[in-house]
Enzyme design. Sequence first.
Site, PDB file in Angstrom:
ATOM      1  N   LYS A  31       4.519  -1.795   3.751  1.00 48.22           N
ATOM      2  CA  LYS A  31       4.613  -0.603   2.901  1.00 48.22           C
ATOM      3  C   LYS A  31       5.178   0.544   3.725  1.00 48.22           C
ATOM      4  O   LYS A  31       4.766   0.742   4.874  1.00 48.22           O
ATOM      5  CB  LYS A  31       3.230  -0.223   2.372  1.00 48.22           C
ATOM      6  CG  LYS A  31       2.694  -1.211   1.346  1.00 48.22           C
ATOM      7  CD  LYS A  31       1.392  -0.735   0.738  1.00 48.22           C
ATOM      8  CE  LYS A  31       0.979  -1.632  -0.431  1.00 48.22           C
ATOM      9  NZ  LYS A  31       0.811  -3.048  -0.078  1.00 48.22           N
ATOM     10  N   ASP A  50       7.110  -3.534  -0.028  1.00 50.60           N
ATOM     11  CA  ASP A  50       6.311  -3.389  -1.253  1.00 50.60           C
ATOM     12  C   ASP A  50       6.645  -2.057  -1.920  1.00 50.60           C
ATOM     13  O   ASP A  50       7.082  -1.119  -1.254  1.00 50.60           O
ATOM     14  CB  ASP A  50       4.809  -3.382  -0.922  1.00 50.60           C
ATOM     15  CG  ASP A  50       4.259  -4.777  -0.623  1.00 50.60           C
ATOM     16  OD1 ASP A  50       4.949  -5.774  -0.873  1.00 50.60           O
ATOM     17  OD2 ASP A  50       3.118  -4.842  -0.136  1.00 50.60           O
ATOM     18  N   MET A  51       6.402  -1.971  -3.241  1.00 50.58           N
ATOM     19  CA  MET A  51       6.620  -0.681  -3.925  1.00 50.58           C
ATOM     20  C   MET A  51       5.272  -0.018  -4.180  1.00 50.58           C
ATOM     21  O   MET A  51       4.341  -0.668  -4.656  1.00 50.58           O
ATOM     22  CB  MET A  51       7.384  -0.896  -5.234  1.00 50.58           C
ATOM     23  CG  MET A  51       7.887   0.405  -5.828  1.00 50.58           C
ATOM     24  SD  MET A  51       8.958   1.361  -4.708  1.00 50.58           S
ATOM     25  CE  MET A  51      10.555   0.619  -5.049  1.00 50.58           C
ATOM     26  N   ARG A  90      11.708  -8.403  -5.849  1.00 52.74           N
ATOM     27  CA  ARG A  90      10.464  -8.981  -6.400  1.00 52.74           C
ATOM     28  C   ARG A  90      10.133  -8.163  -7.644  1.00 52.74           C
ATOM     29  O   ARG A  90      10.094  -6.939  -7.584  1.00 52.74           O
ATOM     30  CB  ARG A  90       9.320  -8.878  -5.398  1.00 52.74           C
ATOM     31  CG  ARG A  90       7.983  -9.311  -6.004  1.00 52.74           C
ATOM     32  CD  ARG A  90       6.790  -8.765  -5.236  1.00 52.74           C
ATOM     33  NE  ARG A  90       6.630  -9.327  -3.920  1.00 52.74           N
ATOM     34  CZ  ARG A  90       6.058  -8.666  -2.909  1.00 52.74           C
ATOM     35  NH1 ARG A  90       5.633  -7.428  -3.053  1.00 52.74           N
ATOM     36  NH2 ARG A  90       5.932  -9.240  -1.728  1.00 52.74           N
ATOM     37  N   GLY A 144       3.489  -3.584 -11.913  1.00 50.83           N
ATOM     38  CA  GLY A 144       3.136  -2.275 -11.338  1.00 50.83           C
ATOM     39  C   GLY A 144       1.644  -2.087 -11.341  1.00 50.83           C
ATOM     40  O   GLY A 144       0.989  -2.323 -12.357  1.00 50.83           O
ATOM     41  N   THR A 193       3.952 -12.593 -10.929  1.00 53.28           N
ATOM     42  CA  THR A 193       3.003 -12.327 -12.025  1.00 53.28           C
ATOM     43  C   THR A 193       2.066 -13.517 -12.176  1.00 53.28           C
ATOM     44  O   THR A 193       2.400 -14.638 -11.785  1.00 53.28           O
ATOM     45  CB  THR A 193       3.748 -12.083 -13.361  1.00 53.28           C
ATOM     46  OG1 THR A 193       2.801 -11.809 -14.391  1.00 53.28           O
ATOM     47  CG2 THR A 193       4.598 -13.264 -13.793  1.00 53.28           C
ATOM     48  N   HIS A 194       0.877 -13.238 -12.760  1.00 52.94           N
ATOM     49  CA  HIS A 194      -0.039 -14.330 -13.109  1.00 52.94           C
ATOM     50  C   HIS A 194      -0.039 -14.544 -14.615  1.00 52.94           C
ATOM     51  O   HIS A 194      -0.860 -15.275 -15.147  1.00 52.94           O
ATOM     52  CB  HIS A 194      -1.464 -13.992 -12.653  1.00 52.94           C
ATOM     53  CG  HIS A 194      -1.516 -13.421 -11.280  1.00 52.94           C
ATOM     54  ND1 HIS A 194      -1.425 -12.079 -11.027  1.00 52.94           N
ATOM     55  CD2 HIS A 194      -1.600 -14.022 -10.075  1.00 52.94           C
ATOM     56  CE1 HIS A 194      -1.464 -11.868  -9.729  1.00 52.94           C
ATOM     57  NE2 HIS A 194      -1.563 -13.021  -9.126  1.00 52.94           N
ATOM     58  N   ARG A 208      -7.011  -4.538  -7.736  1.00 51.78           N
ATOM     59  CA  ARG A 208      -7.227  -5.869  -8.349  1.00 51.78           C
ATOM     60  C   ARG A 208      -8.345  -5.805  -9.399  1.00 51.78           C
ATOM     61  O   ARG A 208      -8.291  -6.469 -10.419  1.00 51.78           O
ATOM     62  CB  ARG A 208      -7.594  -6.925  -7.293  1.00 51.78           C
ATOM     63  CG  ARG A 208      -6.576  -7.125  -6.189  1.00 51.78           C
ATOM     64  CD  ARG A 208      -5.240  -7.687  -6.614  1.00 51.78           C
ATOM     65  NE  ARG A 208      -4.277  -6.840  -7.253  1.00 51.78           N
ATOM     66  CZ  ARG A 208      -3.433  -6.000  -6.643  1.00 51.78           C
ATOM     67  NH1 ARG A 208      -3.466  -5.823  -5.361  1.00 51.78           N
ATOM     68  NH2 ARG A 208      -2.552  -5.313  -7.353  1.00 51.78           N
TER      69      ARG A 208
END
Length: 311
Positions: free
Chosen positions: A99, A131-132, A183, A187, A225-226, A288
């Site tokens: 990051k 990473d964003m 990627r 978000g 994504t999941h 998460r």
Amino acid sequence: MHIMLRSSLLWLSERQSVFSFVKSNGFARKFASRFVAGENLDTAIAATHEINAKDIPVSLDLLGESVANPTEAARARDATIAMLDRVRAEGLAANVSIKLTQMGLDIDEALAVRNTRAILDAARGIFVRIDMEASSYVERTLRLFYDELHPAYGDAVGVVIQTMLRRSAADVEELIRRKARVRLVKGAYKEPATIAFPGKKDVDAQYAAEAQRLLADGNYPAIATHDEQLIQHVIAYAKAKAIGPERFEFQMLYGIRRDLQEQLRGDGWNVRVYVPFGTEWYPYLMRRLAERPANIAFIVGSVVKEGVRRK
Ligand code: FDA
């Protein structure tokens, strides 16, 4: 209700004082271990070996963001370089994610670029993903990527686009034009409706459209994504357009939908798992939990069950 809980959890994710309290709590640590591969490099390397054994590569992430001074930024840089050396020494199938705020972006842009370049120089062939972070960093991250990083390092460096942002479709087109590696994610930050789609439906529709664009014309995109429906959509699109599995990869987070990770790999798709580790796990964990507040109940349940078993 869900939206309120999500905002509260994201608000808490930015409170360092809460972290100091939570960190000293053994229960919370146990809580974190479902999503974080331990607090040091050894535990993360052990997790990488286990995941690699399933023919799944990883992206290692030393947790930490928004460092307060150049010494901390240098420490994160050196720890990332040590991580690269270890990946090489142990022949692991792993790249790294970093990051820019961890490299010092909040202190001085030039410092963040210098630290990132030091990592890219040390990577020698190991891919580095930037990473964003929250929307206040998006413009700067993309500008540094366009001006300083991508021209110098090409395919060895990539960036992340968040489909919740209204600007994301235009960014995807620009990245396709530059043949840069992307990627795609939904978000993870709390953003105002002026710049982000407030509704999940819009974010998902945007994701499907941008994934198609990247699959058709992008440079080895990562579909991170999941979301099973979106994953099925991507597979159907790839099959319809004869886009082979070598053209892109799915990515998922450590500890989330392991069943789906293995199933996709078994079906012949490339899958990579993002493996975060380190002591600075609090903001990551809170994001998460915000994505799926049911995790709170799930984790409390499993911690309590283990406690009962131990007695
Ligand atoms: P969504 O949240 O709609 O979830 C779809 C389904 O997935 C859920 O119904 C559930 O089954 C499962 N699921 C999702 N989250 C879960 C969780 N926490 N626990 C358990 N199950 C869960 N974001 C960002 O802003 N910048 C970045 O650089 C990155 N990088 C990144 C890398 C990788 C490899 C991944 C997979 C994700 C990111 N993200 C990210 C995070 C991303 O923006 C997003 O917040 C999460 O991936 C959750 O969104 P989904 O796409 O999974 O969909």
